[in-house]
Design an enzyme around this catalytic site. Structure first.
Site, PDB file in Angstrom:
ATOM      1  N   GLY A 278       0.681  -1.265   0.028  1.00 38.80           N
ATOM      2  CA  GLY A 278      -0.148   0.033  -0.031  1.00 38.80           C
ATOM      3  C   GLY A 278       0.780   1.166  -0.073  1.00 38.80           C
ATOM      4  O   GLY A 278       0.326   2.427   0.114  1.00 38.80           O
ATOM      5  N   PRO A 321       4.711  -4.874  -0.864  1.00 37.83           N
ATOM      6  CA  PRO A 321       4.553  -3.777  -1.871  1.00 37.83           C
ATOM      7  C   PRO A 321       4.184  -4.086  -3.508  1.00 37.83           C
ATOM      8  O   PRO A 321       5.049  -5.083  -3.754  1.00 37.83           O
ATOM      9  CB  PRO A 321       5.899  -3.098  -1.799  1.00 37.83           C
ATOM     10  CG  PRO A 321       7.068  -3.844  -1.486  1.00 37.83           C
ATOM     11  CD  PRO A 321       6.198  -4.938  -0.513  1.00 37.83           C
ATOM     12  N   GLY A 322       3.304  -3.610  -3.806  1.00 36.91           N
ATOM     13  CA  GLY A 322       3.048  -4.041  -5.459  1.00 36.91           C
ATOM     14  C   GLY A 322       3.363  -2.878  -6.274  1.00 36.91           C
ATOM     15  O   GLY A 322       4.336  -2.708  -7.012  1.00 36.91           O
ATOM     16  N   ARG A 323       2.380  -1.788  -6.073  1.00 43.07           N
ATOM     17  CA  ARG A 323       2.537  -0.623  -6.731  1.00 43.07           C
ATOM     18  C   ARG A 323       4.093   0.313  -6.701  1.00 43.07           C
ATOM     19  O   ARG A 323       4.361   0.682  -7.592  1.00 43.07           O
ATOM     20  CB  ARG A 323       1.434   0.462  -6.417  1.00 43.07           C
ATOM     21  CG  ARG A 323       1.527   1.828  -6.966  1.00 43.07           C
ATOM     22  CD  ARG A 323       0.668   2.750  -6.235  1.00 43.07           C
ATOM     23  NE  ARG A 323      -0.471   1.995  -5.366  1.00 43.07           N
ATOM     24  CZ  ARG A 323      -1.801   1.995  -5.908  1.00 43.07           C
ATOM     25  NH1 ARG A 323      -2.153   2.610  -6.926  1.00 43.07           N
ATOM     26  NH2 ARG A 323      -2.759   1.327  -5.453  1.00 43.07           N
ATOM     27  N   ARG A 360      -8.030   3.353 -14.052  1.00 42.92           N
ATOM     28  CA  ARG A 360      -7.582   3.841 -12.627  1.00 42.92           C
ATOM     29  C   ARG A 360      -8.322   5.487 -12.558  1.00 42.92           C
ATOM     30  O   ARG A 360      -8.856   5.876 -11.531  1.00 42.92           O
ATOM     31  CB  ARG A 360      -6.253   4.000 -12.172  1.00 42.92           C
ATOM     32  CG  ARG A 360      -5.786   2.430 -12.340  1.00 42.92           C
ATOM     33  CD  ARG A 360      -4.405   2.415 -11.382  1.00 42.92           C
ATOM     34  NE  ARG A 360      -4.570   2.489 -10.198  1.00 42.92           N
ATOM     35  CZ  ARG A 360      -4.312   3.845  -9.610  1.00 42.92           C
ATOM     36  NH1 ARG A 360      -3.686   4.823 -10.320  1.00 42.92           N
ATOM     37  NH2 ARG A 360      -4.603   4.264  -8.389  1.00 42.92           N
ATOM     38  N   TYR A 364     -11.035   5.340  -9.875  1.00 43.24           N
ATOM     39  CA  TYR A 364     -10.530   5.995  -8.588  1.00 43.24           C
ATOM     40  C   TYR A 364     -10.328   7.419  -8.537  1.00 43.24           C
ATOM     41  O   TYR A 364      -9.743   8.093  -7.751  1.00 43.24           O
ATOM     42  CB  TYR A 364      -9.186   5.216  -8.205  1.00 43.24           C
ATOM     43  CG  TYR A 364      -9.471   4.004  -7.984  1.00 43.24           C
ATOM     44  CD1 TYR A 364      -9.939   3.058  -7.551  1.00 43.24           C
ATOM     45  CD2 TYR A 364      -8.219   3.261  -8.918  1.00 43.24           C
ATOM     46  CE1 TYR A 364     -10.029   1.638  -7.571  1.00 43.24           C
ATOM     47  CE2 TYR A 364      -7.934   2.098  -9.049  1.00 43.24           C
ATOM     48  CZ  TYR A 364      -8.951   1.134  -8.220  1.00 43.24           C
ATOM     49  OH  TYR A 364      -8.884  -0.228  -8.548  1.00 43.24           O
ATOM     50  N   CYS A 391     -16.575   4.266 -26.077  1.00 44.44           N
ATOM     51  CA  CYS A 391     -17.801   4.915 -26.120  1.00 44.44           C
ATOM     52  C   CYS A 391     -18.374   5.420 -24.977  1.00 44.44           C
ATOM     53  O   CYS A 391     -19.397   4.745 -24.340  1.00 44.44           O
ATOM     54  CB  CYS A 391     -19.030   4.171 -27.072  1.00 44.44           C
ATOM     55  SG  CYS A 391     -18.430   3.911 -28.652  1.00 44.44           S
ATOM     56  N   GLU A 392     -17.752   6.264 -24.201  1.00 42.18           N
ATOM     57  CA  GLU A 392     -17.995   6.496 -22.764  1.00 42.18           C
ATOM     58  C   GLU A 392     -17.396   7.959 -22.283  1.00 42.18           C
ATOM     59  O   GLU A 392     -16.458   7.900 -22.519  1.00 42.18           O
ATOM     60  CB  GLU A 392     -17.851   5.573 -21.974  1.00 42.18           C
ATOM     61  CG  GLU A 392     -18.131   5.616 -20.361  1.00 42.18           C
ATOM     62  CD  GLU A 392     -18.242   4.255 -19.614  1.00 42.18           C
ATOM     63  OE1 GLU A 392     -18.387   3.177 -20.319  1.00 42.18           O
ATOM     64  OE2 GLU A 392     -17.992   4.263 -18.835  1.00 42.18           O
ATOM     65  N   TYR A 421      -1.316  -1.544 -11.983  1.00 43.53           N
ATOM     66  CA  TYR A 421      -2.744  -1.872 -12.034  1.00 43.53           C
ATOM     67  C   TYR A 421      -3.364  -1.200 -13.178  1.00 43.53           C
ATOM     68  O   TYR A 421      -4.263  -0.669 -13.275  1.00 43.53           O
ATOM     69  CB  TYR A 421      -3.579  -1.053 -10.789  1.00 43.53           C
ATOM     70  CG  TYR A 421      -2.987  -1.647  -9.429  1.00 43.53           C
ATOM     71  CD1 TYR A 421      -3.512  -3.119  -9.116  1.00 43.53           C
ATOM     72  CD2 TYR A 421      -2.126  -1.091  -8.542  1.00 43.53           C
ATOM     73  CE1 TYR A 421      -3.240  -3.827  -7.916  1.00 43.53           C
ATOM     74  CE2 TYR A 421      -1.809  -1.741  -7.488  1.00 43.53           C
ATOM     75  CZ  TYR A 421      -2.262  -3.011  -7.243  1.00 43.53           C
ATOM     76  OH  TYR A 421      -1.840  -3.508  -5.798  1.00 43.53           O
TER      77      TYR A 421
HETATM   78  N1  LLP Z   1      -1.179  -6.658  -0.204  1.00 42.67           N
HETATM   79  C1  LLP Z   1      -2.593  -6.937   0.032  1.00 42.67           C
HETATM   80  C2  LLP Z   1      -2.875  -8.034   0.900  1.00 42.67           C
HETATM   81  C3  LLP Z   1      -3.378  -6.481  -0.939  1.00 42.67           C
HETATM   82  O1  LLP Z   1      -4.479  -6.465  -0.859  1.00 42.67           O
HETATM   83  C4  LLP Z   1      -2.635  -5.452  -1.780  1.00 42.67           C
HETATM   84  C5  LLP Z   1      -3.427  -4.693  -2.873  1.00 42.67           C
HETATM   85  C6  LLP Z   1      -1.251  -5.394  -1.717  1.00 42.67           C
HETATM   86  C7  LLP Z   1      -0.503  -6.188  -0.985  1.00 42.67           C
HETATM   87  C8  LLP Z   1      -0.414  -4.615  -2.568  1.00 42.67           C
HETATM   88  O2  LLP Z   1      -0.782  -3.375  -2.631  1.00 42.67           O
HETATM   89  P1  LLP Z   1       0.037  -2.239  -3.414  1.00 42.67           P
HETATM   90  O3  LLP Z   1       1.365  -2.011  -2.596  1.00 42.67           O
HETATM   91  O4  LLP Z   1       0.240  -2.621  -4.756  1.00 42.67           O
HETATM   92  O5  LLP Z   1      -0.811  -0.784  -3.182  1.00 42.67           O
HETATM   93  N2  LLP Z   1      -6.474  -1.517  -8.279  1.00 42.67           N
HETATM   94  C9  LLP Z   1      -6.220  -0.723  -7.203  1.00 42.67           C
HETATM   95  C10 LLP Z   1      -5.203  -1.190  -5.975  1.00 42.67           C
HETATM   96  C11 LLP Z   1      -5.851  -2.455  -5.311  1.00 42.67           C
HETATM   97  C12 LLP Z   1      -5.152  -2.902  -4.455  1.00 42.67           C
HETATM   98  C13 LLP Z   1      -5.579  -4.408  -3.873  1.00 42.67           C
HETATM   99  N3  LLP Z   1      -4.758  -4.806  -3.017  1.00 42.67           N
HETATM  100  C14 LLP Z   1      -5.517   0.656  -7.674  1.00 42.67           C
HETATM  101  O6  LLP Z   1      -5.157   0.601  -8.817  1.00 42.67           O
HETATM  102  O7  LLP Z   1      -5.067   1.505  -6.952  1.00 42.67           O
END
Ligand code: LLP
Length: 463
Positions: A278, A321-323, A360, A364, A391-392, A421
């Site tokens: 996150g 961390p993903g993002r 996104r 969001y 078309c939106e 994402y």
């Molecule tokens: N761990 C868990 C349990 C999660 O549910 C998530 C994200 C992450 C890690 C990774 O979070 P990050 O570091 O990437 O923020 N589609 C949305 C984000 C949804 C995230 C869902 N879970 C967007 O585009 O902002």
């Protein structure tokens, strides 16, 4: 008719989003290193390059729209996270942000672990050779098949998300003659300061088991009783695109409190805690994210302090961390198709992708930045909205941006920080063909996820 130029800010009647209007940047041609991956520059001709390759040549070779992923930047971010947390902690890359076999190989080589949240992500991870013990499986409603496949493969942990799942995973593991390592995901009751759809630790939502009312303590009780489960820790994820560490502080404190309760009740010190992912990134120059080493230091301090106060051994920490790893490593390249001035409002610049490659903004209210990438320009800044071809009317890529007022059909626009994402949430809306992901490294570009074709679409449509 000349297009609207707004050198000194918006004109009377401009429709601007509440609270966000900074005026045009001093130099529309500059590339803010906060939002671009580390090998992005402009060459002597003014063309944006990544890994030394000009976007004009990349567009010719791979077409547009396309995502360009900077492998060097991706690997450097993996290393930064791994080094920041050190050998006493684990970094799980959250595959939902973007997953492909190439990415799994890079993660593996850089020593990161991987968090998957579906059978498809698990299959990709295993297909690319990620050792199962370095994979964690998440999800609030994992199917029996997904759980079975994960247990059979020997994943390092399954994160339990409900009372039903505690029993379900235990039964499957026992049937397979295994003892599955698990964590329990708790909701700590923190309101993260982020969009409602990506906040996950307040109680009124679908994830986790609430600490409030003793539910999480009851989940621990049940998990400890089942032979098929080895309860190794507690998991918490408070949401996404978070800059303020206060939420993590509260979360860590409450998770450690639960560990102390578990010790008092069962005489067991659970050896791990996971504080989720996150961590926010810069989508525009207004965002100011923290570096991994600052985040690691802050989290370690909080956990250390709370454990000391509770008289607990400090558990092994993990983060997801993903993002923050993949987000800044990629940009989307589009070609401009039409430019439409709405007198007194703004100019709509239509590109050849849109909400099918970046949902996104629509979903969001996400903010992005954009630059004219195929050339520089000295023309006046023009208040623009970059829109797609769907078309939106909500099909917006960048809601408010300044582009040079001479932007024209055939120009290439690049939108940075689209690594997370965007491809992973891409759709076939309007039967759009999902764009390719092209990895750039050492002055060479190669497709890691190819562009969809009409044959791909028709193959699923069995008539
Ligand atoms: N761990 C868990 C349990 C999660 O549910 C998530 C994200 C992450 C890690 C990774 O979070 P990050 O570091 O990437 O923020 N589609 C949305 C984000 C949804 C995230 C869902 N879970 C967007 O585009 O902002």
């Amino acid at each position: 008719m000349s297009r609207s130029a707004h050198p000194a800010g918006p004109r009377h009647g401009d429709v601007l989003p509440e609270g966000h209007y900074a005026g045009p940047p001093a130099d529309l041609n500059s590339l803010d290193p906060r939002v671009w991956s580390r090998t992005v520059r402009r060459d002597a001709d003014g063309v944006v390059t990544v890994g030394g390759l000009p976007v004009t040549a990349l567009a010719e070779e791979f077409g547009t729209p396309a995502y360009f992923l900077d492998e060097e930047d991706f690997r450097a971010r993996c290393r930064a996270w791994k080094d920041a947390f050190g050998p006493d902690a684990d970094v799980f890359y959250a595959g939902k942000a973007f997953l492909s076999r190439a990415v799994v190989r890079w993660l593996n080589e850089e020593g990161l672990n991987l968090d998957v949240c579906s059978g498809g992500e698990l299959a990709t991870a295993l297909a690319a050779g990620m050792p199962a013990e370095r994979i964690a499986l998440h999800g609030n409603n994992k199917s029996t098949e997904e759980i079975t496949r994960a247990v059979e493969a020997g994943v390092g942990r399954i994160v339990l998300d409900s009372f039903q799942e505690i029993v379900r995973v235990a039964h499957i593991a026992e049937r397979l003659g295994k003892r599955q390592r698990v964590q329990i995901r708790v909701t700590v009751g923190v309101e993260a300061h982020t969009h409602e759809f990506i906040a996950t630790a307040h109680e009124d939502q679908k994830f986790g088991i609430a600490l409030a009312g003793g539910q999480a303590a009851e989940a621990v009780r049940r998990a400890l009783r089942l032979d098929g489960l080895e309860l190794i820790g507690i998991h918490s994820h408070i949401g996404s695109q978070i800059f303020d560490m206060a939420g993590f502080e509260v979360s860590a404190r409450r998770v450690v409190q639960l560990l102390a309760e578990v010790r008092d009740e069962h005489g067991v010190e659970l050896p791990e805690i996971d504080l989720g992912g996150g961590l926010g990134i810069a989508y525009t120059s207004d965002d100011d994210p923290r570096e991994p080493h600052e985040i690691a230091k802050a989290l370690r301090e909080i956990v250390g302090r709370e454990c000391e106060a509770a008289g607990l051994r400090v558990p092994r920490l993990s983060v997801e961390p993903g993002r923050a790893i993949v987000g800044p490593t990629a940009f989307t390249l589009y070609e401009v198709g039409t430019v439409k001035e709405l007198e007194g409002l703004r100019t709509y610049v239509s590109v050849d992708g849109g909400m099918s490659d970046n949902i996104r903004t629509a979903l969001y209210d996400a903010e992005y930045s954009v630059v004219l990438a195929s050339r520089t320009s000295d023309a006046e800044p023009m208040l623009s909205r970059v829109v797609g071809k769907h078309c939106e009317s909500g099909d917006i890529v960048v809601r408010d941006a300044f582009l040079p007022s001479d932007v024209a059909p055939g120009d290439l626009l690049a939108v940075p920080a689209t690594g997370a994402y965007c491809r992973s949430m891409a759709s076939n809306y309007n039967h759009a063909l999902r764009p390719p992901v092209v990895a750039v490294a050492d002055g060479a570009a190669r497709v890691v996820v190819r562009r969809e074709t009409e044959e791909d679409l028709l193959r699923l449509d069995v008539g």
